[in-house]
Design a protein around this motif. Structure first.
Motif, PDB file in Angstrom:
ATOM      1  N   GLY A 138      20.710  16.271  37.306  1.00 51.33           N
ATOM      2  CA  GLY A 138      21.138  17.700  37.615  1.00 51.33           C
ATOM      3  C   GLY A 138      22.784  17.744  38.452  1.00 51.33           C
ATOM      4  N   LEU A 139      23.466  16.663  38.264  1.00 49.86           N
ATOM      5  CA  LEU A 139      24.855  16.698  38.849  1.00 49.86           C
ATOM      6  C   LEU A 139      25.625  17.726  38.065  1.00 49.86           C
ATOM      7  N   ARG A 140      26.750  18.162  38.674  1.00 52.47           N
ATOM      8  CA  ARG A 140      27.662  18.803  38.002  1.00 52.47           C
ATOM      9  C   ARG A 140      28.642  18.197  37.167  1.00 52.47           C
ATOM     10  N   ASP A 141      28.800  19.058  36.020  1.00 49.32           N
ATOM     11  CA  ASP A 141      29.982  18.586  35.203  1.00 49.32           C
ATOM     12  C   ASP A 141      31.186  19.300  35.686  1.00 49.32           C
ATOM     13  N   ILE A 142      32.136  18.616  36.073  1.00 45.34           N
ATOM     14  CA  ILE A 142      33.421  19.297  36.923  1.00 45.34           C
ATOM     15  C   ILE A 142      34.221  20.196  36.001  1.00 45.34           C
ATOM     16  N   GLN A 143      34.270  20.031  34.892  1.00 51.01           N
ATOM     17  CA  GLN A 143      35.148  20.991  34.055  1.00 51.01           C
ATOM     18  C   GLN A 143      34.144  22.257  33.707  1.00 51.01           C
ATOM     19  N   SER A 144      33.016  22.068  33.355  1.00 50.75           N
ATOM     20  CA  SER A 144      32.211  23.174  33.175  1.00 50.75           C
ATOM     21  C   SER A 144      32.043  24.162  34.413  1.00 50.75           C
ATOM     22  N   TYR A 145      32.122  23.401  35.705  1.00 48.26           N
ATOM     23  CA  TYR A 145      31.789  24.031  37.036  1.00 48.26           C
ATOM     24  C   TYR A 145      33.173  24.874  37.117  1.00 48.26           C
ATOM     25  N   ASN A 146      34.436  24.298  36.813  1.00 46.26           N
ATOM     26  CA  ASN A 146      35.767  24.724  36.941  1.00 46.26           C
ATOM     27  C   ASN A 146      35.769  26.235  36.061  1.00 46.26           C
ATOM     28  N   ASP A 147      35.208  25.987  34.785  1.00 43.99           N
ATOM     29  CA  ASP A 147      35.280  27.246  33.889  1.00 43.99           C
ATOM     30  C   ASP A 147      34.390  28.341  34.463  1.00 43.99           C
ATOM     31  N   ALA A 148      33.199  27.932  35.192  1.00 40.15           N
ATOM     32  CA  ALA A 148      32.347  28.995  35.327  1.00 40.15           C
ATOM     33  C   ALA A 148      33.011  29.691  36.639  1.00 40.15           C
ATOM     34  N   PHE A 149      33.474  29.091  37.344  1.00 41.38           N
ATOM     35  CA  PHE A 149      34.269  29.763  38.538  1.00 41.38           C
ATOM     36  C   PHE A 149      35.372  30.727  37.831  1.00 41.38           C
ATOM     37  N   LEU A 150      36.107  30.399  37.092  1.00 40.27           N
ATOM     38  CA  LEU A 150      37.149  31.086  36.640  1.00 40.27           C
ATOM     39  C   LEU A 150      36.698  32.246  35.632  1.00 40.27           C
ATOM     40  N   ALA A 151      35.381  31.985  35.027  1.00 41.71           N
ATOM     41  CA  ALA A 151      34.804  33.207  34.398  1.00 41.71           C
ATOM     42  C   ALA A 151      34.285  34.037  35.152  1.00 41.71           C
ATOM     43  N   LYS A 152      33.784  33.886  36.294  1.00 45.03           N
ATOM     44  CA  LYS A 152      33.327  34.759  37.413  1.00 45.03           C
ATOM     45  C   LYS A 152      34.638  35.529  38.028  1.00 45.03           C
ATOM     46  N   LEU A 153      35.865  34.791  38.097  1.00 48.15           N
ATOM     47  CA  LEU A 153      36.966  35.569  38.558  1.00 48.15           C
ATOM     48  C   LEU A 153      37.132  36.525  37.916  1.00 48.15           C
ATOM     49  N   SER A 154      37.190  36.194  36.378  1.00 52.58           N
ATOM     50  CA  SER A 154      37.533  37.024  35.239  1.00 52.58           C
ATOM     51  C   SER A 154      36.623  38.203  35.074  1.00 52.58           C
ATOM     52  N   TRP A 155      35.623  38.152  35.277  1.00 47.90           N
ATOM     53  CA  TRP A 155      34.306  38.821  35.388  1.00 47.90           C
ATOM     54  C   TRP A 155      34.674  40.119  36.554  1.00 47.90           C
ATOM     55  N   ARG A 156      35.024  39.578  37.628  1.00 49.31           N
ATOM     56  CA  ARG A 156      35.695  40.350  38.668  1.00 49.31           C
ATOM     57  C   ARG A 156      36.986  41.366  38.422  1.00 49.31           C
ATOM     58  N   ILE A 157      37.706  40.907  37.940  1.00 50.54           N
ATOM     59  CA  ILE A 157      38.848  41.478  37.311  1.00 50.54           C
ATOM     60  C   ILE A 157      38.668  42.567  36.407  1.00 50.54           C
ATOM     61  N   LEU A 158      37.540  42.293  35.371  1.00 54.51           N
ATOM     62  CA  LEU A 158      37.177  43.257  34.487  1.00 54.51           C
ATOM     63  C   LEU A 158      36.583  44.268  35.065  1.00 54.51           C
ATOM     64  N   ASN A 159      35.832  43.876  35.933  1.00 56.10           N
ATOM     65  CA  ASN A 159      34.748  44.980  36.454  1.00 56.10           C
ATOM     66  C   ASN A 159      35.161  45.711  37.819  1.00 56.10           C
ATOM     67  N   ASN A 160      36.275  45.455  38.299  1.00 50.05           N
ATOM     68  CA  ASN A 160      36.991  45.974  39.464  1.00 50.05           C
ATOM     69  C   ASN A 160      38.501  46.183  39.179  1.00 50.05           C
ATOM     70  N   PRO A 161      39.010  46.799  38.253  1.00 51.03           N
ATOM     71  CA  PRO A 161      40.345  46.880  37.781  1.00 51.03           C
ATOM     72  C   PRO A 161      41.118  47.466  38.934  1.00 51.03           C
ATOM     73  N   GLN A 162      40.714  48.121  39.898  1.00 49.61           N
ATOM     74  CA  GLN A 162      41.542  48.776  41.120  1.00 49.61           C
ATOM     75  C   GLN A 162      41.697  47.745  42.256  1.00 49.61           C
ATOM     76  N   SER A 163      41.228  46.618  42.219  1.00 54.57           N
ATOM     77  CA  SER A 163      41.449  45.575  43.242  1.00 54.57           C
ATOM     78  C   SER A 163      42.753  45.045  43.127  1.00 54.57           C
ATOM     79  N   LEU A 164      43.161  44.622  44.401  1.00 53.94           N
ATOM     80  CA  LEU A 164      44.720  44.091  44.336  1.00 53.94           C
ATOM     81  C   LEU A 164      44.899  42.967  43.554  1.00 53.94           C
ATOM     82  N   LEU A 165      43.676  41.865  43.188  1.00 54.82           N
ATOM     83  CA  LEU A 165      44.207  40.982  42.443  1.00 54.82           C
ATOM     84  C   LEU A 165      44.345  41.328  40.944  1.00 54.82           C
ATOM     85  N   SER A 166      43.265  42.233  40.692  1.00 57.88           N
ATOM     86  CA  SER A 166      43.341  42.646  39.047  1.00 57.88           C
ATOM     87  C   SER A 166      44.697  43.315  38.919  1.00 57.88           C
TER      88      SER A 166
END
Length: 191
Positions: A138-166
């Motif tokens: 059950g150890l983490r695959d580093i590249q997949s873990y990185n992709d998951a973090f960035l997908a979560k960030l992308s989701w936040r940008i899409l769902n909150n388009p008025q945020s400063l980062l977005s």
């Protein structure tokens, strides 16, 4: 809302001291410098994130000298060593070579009993990253873990388009395209 106790600010080396002080006073931020992320960006990501691998190696050396059991090593791998690059992976796509170096450091910690004495790796990293139910650890695959973090960030940008980062990212990179279909320019920043 900015938390001035947790925040720091980084200025260009060409920013005059009086402007630095004025900005820090206006924002209520006293600390200068980064909080674990790279600050000075060159063109080579490999050199930029070497600090991550060095910190993992250092922690692994400290823990390997404590004669941990397999359960102790597994706990240290999952809760400490695998989590160390998480902060950087929240913001950056780590190069594949760097992910392999991190994986190598984690592999060496798992299999070796003493620092500097390499032992045989009896299972591949791919098998170790499988869930316990599927015969892995059950150890983490580093590249997949990185992709998951960035997908979560992308989701936040899409769902909150008025945020400063977005607003900043979409204003800079998505003028002519939708966020999910924008081409990657060769001049884009690491972030």
């Amino acid at each position: 809302m900015i938390n001035p106790h947790k925040s720091s600010i980084t200025f260009s080396s060409k920013t005059p001291p009086e402007i630095r002080e004025r900005v820090k006073k206006a924002l209520g931020i006293e600390k200068e410098g980064g909080q674990g992320l790279p600050e000075s960006f060159g063109r080579k990501k490999k050199d930029l994130f070497t600090l991550i691998v060095d910190r993992i190696h250092q922690k692994a050396v400290n823990y390997s000298s404590r004669f941990l059991s397999s359960a102790g090593k597994l706990t240290m791998l999952k809760s400490v060593l695998s989590a160390m690059p998480s902060y950087s992976m929240l913001c950056f796509k780590l190069p594949a070579g760097l992910c392999k170096r991190i994986q190598s450091a984690l592999t060496r910690f798992w299999w070796d009993s003493k620092h500097g004495v390499k032992k045989m790796c009896w299972l591949s990293w791919e098998k170790l990253t499988k869930s316990k139910r599927d015969g892995g650890l059950g150890l983490r695959d580093i590249q997949s873990y990185n992709d998951a973090f960035l997908a979560k960030l992308s989701w936040r940008i899409l769902n909150n388009p008025q945020s400063l980062l977005s607003r900043i990212l979409q204003g800079k990179y998505c003028k002519d395209h939708h966020f999910l279909s924008v081409p990657m320019p060769s001049t884009s920043s690491h972030g």
